[in-house]
Design an enzyme around this catalytic site. Structure first.
Site, PDB file in Angstrom:
ATOM      1  N   LYS A 146      36.789  51.144  40.321  1.00 63.42           N
ATOM      2  CA  LYS A 146      36.908  52.021  41.661  1.00 63.42           C
ATOM      3  C   LYS A 146      36.748  50.513  41.945  1.00 63.42           C
ATOM      4  O   LYS A 146      35.532  49.555  42.436  1.00 63.42           O
ATOM      5  CB  LYS A 146      35.284  52.570  41.395  1.00 63.42           C
ATOM      6  CG  LYS A 146      35.224  53.385  42.953  1.00 63.42           C
ATOM      7  CD  LYS A 146      33.966  53.375  43.100  1.00 63.42           C
ATOM      8  CE  LYS A 146      33.123  52.206  43.978  1.00 63.42           C
ATOM      9  NZ  LYS A 146      33.433  52.181  45.697  1.00 63.42           N
ATOM     10  N   GLU A 191      28.615  39.670  38.465  1.00 65.90           N
ATOM     11  CA  GLU A 191      28.548  38.977  39.780  1.00 65.90           C
ATOM     12  C   GLU A 191      28.096  39.189  40.708  1.00 65.90           C
ATOM     13  O   GLU A 191      28.523  40.200  41.338  1.00 65.90           O
ATOM     14  CB  GLU A 191      30.241  38.284  39.781  1.00 65.90           C
ATOM     15  CG  GLU A 191      30.807  38.105  37.940  1.00 65.90           C
ATOM     16  CD  GLU A 191      30.512  36.938  37.312  1.00 65.90           C
ATOM     17  OE1 GLU A 191      30.121  36.475  37.942  1.00 65.90           O
ATOM     18  OE2 GLU A 191      30.824  36.536  36.535  1.00 65.90           O
ATOM     19  N   CYS A 248      31.059  35.142  47.153  1.00 68.71           N
ATOM     20  CA  CYS A 248      29.246  34.620  46.448  1.00 68.71           C
ATOM     21  C   CYS A 248      29.886  33.671  47.072  1.00 68.71           C
ATOM     22  O   CYS A 248      28.512  32.976  46.447  1.00 68.71           O
ATOM     23  CB  CYS A 248      29.552  36.161  45.680  1.00 68.71           C
ATOM     24  SG  CYS A 248      31.115  35.885  44.516  1.00 68.71           S
ATOM     25  N   GLU A 257      21.468  35.578  51.469  1.00 63.77           N
ATOM     26  CA  GLU A 257      23.067  35.872  51.459  1.00 63.77           C
ATOM     27  C   GLU A 257      23.779  36.466  52.509  1.00 63.77           C
ATOM     28  O   GLU A 257      23.475  37.625  53.222  1.00 63.77           O
ATOM     29  CB  GLU A 257      23.793  36.471  50.650  1.00 63.77           C
ATOM     30  CG  GLU A 257      25.348  36.005  50.131  1.00 63.77           C
ATOM     31  CD  GLU A 257      25.388  36.599  48.853  1.00 63.77           C
ATOM     32  OE1 GLU A 257      25.761  37.413  48.234  1.00 63.77           O
ATOM     33  OE2 GLU A 257      26.723  35.746  48.599  1.00 63.77           O
TER      34      GLU A 257
END
Lengths: 474, 278
Positions: free
Chosen positions: A181, A255, A289, A386
């Site tokens: 997906k 991850e 990331c 983040e």
């Protein structure tokens, strides 16, 4: 400063259809419930195509197709599976200009990054894992490694095609079949990849693509007939997936997010370090990331380094992703722009000093000027959360021990950077950093032979290299 | 176990062993003051506070243990094998078959030998396409909570792979007498205090605190027999994204070659890039 003439890449190499279905069992099909959503060009807000939204039954169909394909696919000799992967790699190379332009249109990333970074790496990943398909007994995971079955894979919007390659190449090389997906805002390159699979005459059902939003992903990862779940995305969603998978016996790799420290010591080559800092946080609009989003600079050189950094930032060109001179493209979506804006306002509100170079942003689309915050402390939200945008938080330190403590003071542990001319210091600091990837005197380098993945709440498992095979082998 | 010594030497009353916890290299009673009866002995019933104290001890010991040379860690593990060999009679008196004691000794020896080889087998140089020195090396995950199976060999088979690679552990032990006797072995085997901590008591009471503990990095559920508890613990572990070893369906054959997975389950891989050039 002189102006650059525009240098636009042609869109004519890409033919985007007005609508796309789901790729199930080798053919494109409408979603059973008929749901659709639109994907837009974040640089212009132009609608690029209408995409089918997969419901639960569609996910069931895709998993069933993958299950049917698993027997014959896993029974193929590795050398034959390898040839399919080599074919895919070659077709990607041949269509790389088309795919790069498509990726920049759908994602907003600069063409020079999709063309020179993403696509070469995508092809390289398929080449690398193709070669493993007939050598699995030598990979160090036992003499008779077996595939797990059907892999359900959910990928993010920051590197749509590269993340697809990281997921699909090792899964197929090891004999698993896949239902993938892609992200809701960047589904197009995965659908073009489906066409690459058809061109390569990959057996039907080996790769299935289901497009949709979070619900579709949740159906996929919790599907009872999925044997392996692989996810790249936020730590928050990763936690939910880990909970959903608990007790099912499915294999899981994650991850997740990061808040990397990029540590600059007083003996670092300043110009190189500045290039590395810029690459670390402004590459791909900071939608990375492992971005170096916390700059830790030794106090004695902070002033000089920041002056150089600001001078360099003033030369960054923000704008049309298809212009070959563009350094920073569009923010991927309105929602992401809102998050970056909000966190930046919180940063200023909490007392950090905000600075951006003078830069003109286009009228339409989603844009954010490269921004740095100085005077940041570890307690500030912009030093802890983040942001996933072109926003750098600058902290200072005095001793190596303080740098290590600050660098490790986060629940994340994906990546880190070290800038120093002293080799013994680099090796010692690299040992002490709790991060899966440490770039010394460089940043944001990737290679299919090199494992990538996080410590702590940045997730578990590694992708890339020999280590990347482990997640797909019993 | 029946106390055969008592039966054969009625003229002398034997001195019984008090089974306590093993935390930070010491043998404290449970802070809660609770005990429960196992084979006629009162053994410590660990509390939530004991579990947290054990995590503190494991965390404190972890950097130094991981920082010891692999050669040194191998020597310490081999020493454990020597000490079990010497206590063979005591384990047999607790009902452990001789062949299982042998297997437990051999397992420590096997893992002792891995200490200075796992980095070469699980790490390596990566031939990246560019002028970079690029190397991947395994590193310990940190503090691992282990729900141990009830046998000596099972216990050794889950503790040894976690500690040989530089992790420190908090063990919930099913058979307290075997586990605490092993703790006595560890305490006299040059294993630094805090590297292995042993809690005895009820899994269902203490395990959830360890599974949710923010300073525990890994969770081994091999010894959990209740499937509902396993799911609950795995869900709790998801909150901090702990690395989890799930309870295997149908149990584990601990006599088989364990392979690398028990070690790699609690290893991180760190990859370091550095440019090559003048």
């Amino acid at each position: 400063m002189f102006e650059y003439a525009p240098a636009p890449e042609s869109r004519s190499v890409v033919d985007i259809a007005p609508s796309y279905g789901l790729f199930i069992d080798g053919s494109f099909e409408q979603a059973l419930e008929g749901g659709v959503f639109k994907t837009v060009n974040p640089a212009s807000e132009e609608v690029l195509a209408e995409i089918a939204a997969a419901g639960q039954e569609d996910v069931d169909r895709a998993v069933a197709a993958a299950r049917r394909a698993f027997g014959p696919w896993s029974a193929l000799p590795g050398s034959e599976r390898a040839k399919y992967l080599f074919r895919i790699a070659r077709i990607i190379q041949e269509r790389s200009r088309e795919l790069a332009v498509l990726e920049s249109l759908d994602n907003g990333k600069p063409i020079k990054e999709s063309r020179d970074v993403d696509l070469p790496l995508v092809a390289a990943h398929f080449f690398y894992y193709a070669g493993w398909a007939d050598k699995l007994a030598y990979a160090g995971f036992g003499p008779d490694p077996r595939p797990l079955g059907v892999a359900g894979q959910v990928i993010p919007w920051n590197f749509p095609l590269l993340m697809l390659a990281w997921k699909i190449a090792p899964a197929l090389a090891t004999g698993n079949t896949v239902v993938l997906k892609p992200a809701e805002t960047t589904p197009l390159s995965a659908l073009f990849f489906a066409d690459v699979c058809r061109q390569a005459e990959l057996p039907a059902g080996v790769v299935n693509i289901v497009t949709g939003a979070g619900d579709t992903g949740a159906y996929l990862v919790s599907h009872p007939d999925v044997n392996k779940v692989a996810f790249t995305g936020s730590t928050e969603v990763g936690r939910e997936i880990a909970r959903a998978v608990a007790g099912t016996g499915k294999r899981l790799t994650l991850e997740l997010g990061g808040k990397a420290a990029n540590i600059v010591f007083d003996d670092a080559p300043i110009d190189q370090a500045v290039e590395g800092i810029v690459n670390g946080i402004f590459f791909n609009q900071g939608h990375v990331c492992c971005a170096g989003s916390r700059l830790l600079v030794q106090e004695s050189i902070a002033e000089e380094l920041l002056a150089s950094l600001k001078r360099r930032m003033a030369t960054l060109r923000v704008g049309d992703p298809l212009d070959k001179n563009t350094d920073i493209g569009a923010i991927n979506s309105a929602a992401q722009l809102a998050r970056i804006t909000e966190l930046s306002e919180i940063g200023a509100g909490e007392g950090a000093e905000r600075w951006s170079p003078a830069c003109e942003l286009p009228d339409r689309g989603f844009w954010f000027a490269p921004t740095i915050f100085t005077g940041v402390t570890q307690a500030h939200r912009i030093a802890r959360e983040e942001i996933f945008g072109p926003v750098l938080s600058v902290l200072t330190f005095r001793t190596p021990a303080e740098a290590i403590e600050k660098a490790n003071n986060t629940p994340y542990g994906l990546s880190a950077g070290i800038w120093s001319e002293k080799g013994s210091r680099i090796l010692s600091i690299a040992d002490k950093l709790r991060a899966g990837v440490v770039w010394a005197n460089t940043f944001n380098k990737f290679d299919p032979t090199s494992p990538f993945g996080g410590y702590k709440e940045s997730g578990y498992g590694r992708e890339g290299g020999r280590h990347g095979l482990e997640a797909y082998l019993a | 176990m029946p106390k055969t010594a008592k039966a054969t030497e009625p003229t002398r009353l034997s001195v019984r062993k008090t089974y306590k916890l093993y935390i930070g290299g010491a043998f404290p009673r449970s802070e809660s003051g609770r005990t429960y009866v196992v084979n006629g002995d009162n053994v410590a019933l660990a509390s939530r506070k004991d579990a947290r104290d054990a995590v503190v001890a494991a965390r404190a010991a972890q950097p130094k243990w991981a920082g010891a040379t692999a050669y040194n860690r191998g020597q310490v593990l081999y020493r454990i094998a020597e000490m079990i060999e010497a206590r063979r009679a005591e384990f047999k008196a607790l009902g452990v078959p001789g062949a299982e004691v042998d297997a437990a000794v051999d397992r420590w020896v096997w893992y002792a030998g891995w200490s200075d080889k796992i980095a070469q087998v699980a790490g390596g140089a990566n031939p990246v396409a560019g002028p970079f020195f690029n190397i991947s090396a395994p590193e310990p995950t940190g503090v691992v909570a282990v729900v141990a199976p009830p046998t000596l060999l099972g216990l050794v088979s889950v503790v040894a792979p976690a500690v040989v690679t530089g992790n420190t552990v908090v063990v919930l032990a099913a058979d307290p007498q075997i586990a605490i006797t092993l703790a006595e072995v560890l305490a006299t085997s040059d294993v630094p205090g805090g590297v292995v901590n042993v809690l005895t008591g009820r899994y269902a009471e203490t395990a959830p605190w360890l599974a949710a503990h923010a300073d525990v990095n890994g969770l081994d559920l091999t010894g959990v027999e209740d499937p509902d508890l396993a799911v609950e613990l795995e869900k709790a572990a998801a909150g901090t994204l702990k690395r989890v070893v799930r309870p295997p369906a149908g149990g584990v054959d601990f006599t088989a070659d364990p392979g690398l997975r028990p070690m790699t389950a609690f290893l991180e891989i760190k990859t370091v890039w550095h440019p090559k050039g003048y």
